[in-house]
Design a protein around this motif. Structure first.
Motif, PDB file in Angstrom:
ATOM      1  N   CYS A  81       0.836  -1.189   0.000  1.00 54.15           N
ATOM      2  CA  CYS A  81       0.000   0.000   0.000  1.00 54.15           C
ATOM      3  C   CYS A  81       0.881   1.253   0.000  1.00 54.15           C
ATOM      4  O   CYS A  81       1.771   1.391   0.841  1.00 54.15           O
ATOM      5  CB  CYS A  81      -0.901  -0.009   1.226  1.00 54.15           C
ATOM      6  SG  CYS A  81      -1.926   1.471   1.374  1.00 54.15           S
TER       7      CYS A  81
ATOM      8  N   CYS B 172      -5.878  -2.596   0.107  1.00 59.64           N
ATOM      9  CA  CYS B 172      -5.102  -2.668   1.352  1.00 59.64           C
ATOM     10  C   CYS B 172      -5.994  -3.192   2.470  1.00 59.64           C
ATOM     11  O   CYS B 172      -7.008  -2.567   2.792  1.00 59.64           O
ATOM     12  CB  CYS B 172      -4.560  -1.287   1.711  1.00 59.64           C
ATOM     13  SG  CYS B 172      -3.677  -1.302   3.292  1.00 59.64           S
TER      14      CYS B 172
ATOM     15  N   CYS C  61      -5.809  -0.269   5.662  1.00 69.06           N
ATOM     16  CA  CYS C  61      -6.463   1.045   5.612  1.00 69.06           C
ATOM     17  C   CYS C  61      -7.578   1.101   4.569  1.00 69.06           C
ATOM     18  O   CYS C  61      -8.263   2.113   4.454  1.00 69.06           O
ATOM     19  CB  CYS C  61      -5.439   2.159   5.376  1.00 69.06           C
ATOM     20  SG  CYS C  61      -4.793   2.240   3.690  1.00 69.06           S
TER      21      CYS C  61
END
Ligand SMILES: [Zn+2]
Length: 309
Positions: A141, A159, A162
């Protein structure tokens, strides 16, 4: 304004598959396609793919043989469906099960295959290369550094930490055939190229920059020549590793060459007669026939020219 031809039938702009963009977000649907007994998989190994000995057809394998070779089960990329519904996938191979040397097969690079294979195979190879290159270069990420996971048939990486979605990257680059009022074309040689190898000028488009400005800027930076009236001529993907080449013609309003030696070792103005004589004698080598550079030069010249890299 220049009167210019549109480039058609570019070797790497011939895709025929339905990319199934609406359906590939459905993981179950993608898994069903992988389970389809007709499913065909292209294994990319070090930028090459298995092909027939004469290079005229790519050699596909079944999902079962890919799994037997130990490819990661979640790293397969849906390229699309043929008109008869046959699914096509790409995987990034390790070189163990690529078929080289078996049954008259060999590994072929896209620059060579692009001029030999069918429209369908050209599109499959270009798409596969672009995706494999992107996944290999973007495992984490960009926001938080966590390892990401492919989704959407390999057209997104998500990801798990997040939640950011990352989309495949394509880098736009302009490539331009510059001509002057004396009907000469401007070709340049990059410092890393051997003597005699010349091509059209090219460079990456910068953030926030329109294509037309990129044309003017790149030609000025590389050769000191001022151009006006950039006219778009066509595009093709160039997944080495992730470019999209946007072809232009442009008219020079100055003629004094002053090269930026970091980007260009030398640049030359060539009349049609000088270009023809130089390529026929072998003094000047033009880019390969799969490249948009070659097509821009030949479109300006008016017909095909001999020789290539
Ligand atoms: Zn993240």
């Amino acid at each position: 304004m220049l009167s210019v031809p549109r480039l058609s039938q570019l070797a790497l702009a011939r895709s025929t598959l339905d990319r199934a963009t609406e359906r590939r977000a459905n993981a179950a649907w993608v898994a069903e396609r992988w389970s389809d007994p007709r499913c065909r998989v292209l294994v990319i190994v070090d930028g090459k793919a298995p092909a027939s000995e004469d290079g005229s057809a790519l050699v596909y394998v079944s999902p079962a043989s890919v799994e037997a070779a130990g490819a990661p089960s979640d790293e397969r990329y849906l390229l699309g469906l043929d008109t008869d519904g046959v699914p096509y996938f790409a995987v990034h191979g390790t070189g163990e099960a690529d078929g080289e040397g078996q049954d008259g097969r060999r590994l072929i690079g896209l620059r060579e295959a692009g001029g030999l294979v069918s429209d369908r195979d050209a599109g499959v190879f270009v798409h596969a290369m672009a995706l494999v290159n992107w996944h290999a270069a973007h495992p984490r990420c960009a926001r938080c550094g966590t390892a990401t996971e492919p989704t959407d048939g390999g057209h997104v990486r998500r990801c798990p930490s997040c939640g950011t979605q990352h989309f495949p990257r394509t880098d736009p680059a302009i490539i331009v055939l510059v001509s002057d009022d004396a009907d000469r074309c401007l070709l340049g040689r990059q410092p890393s190229w051997p003597t005699g190898r010349f091509s059209t000028l090219a460079g990456f488009v910068e953030p926030g920059e329109p294509l037309e400005h990129a044309v003017v800027r790149e030609v000025r930076e590389e050769t000191g020549i001022e151009v006006v009236d950039p006219v778009y001529a066509g595009s093709q993907p160039w997944p080495f590793p992730s470019s999209l080449m946007l072809g232009f013609f442009a008219r020079a309003v100055t003629t004094e060459i002053k090269v930026d030696e970091e980007e260009i070792a030398e640049a030359r103005w060539l009349s049609r007669a000088e270009l023809r004589a130089a390529v026929e004698s072998g003094e000047l080598l033009l880019p390969g026939r799969v490249s948009i550079a070659r097509r821009l030069i030949e479109a300006w010249y008016g017909e095909e020219l001999p020789g290539d890299w």
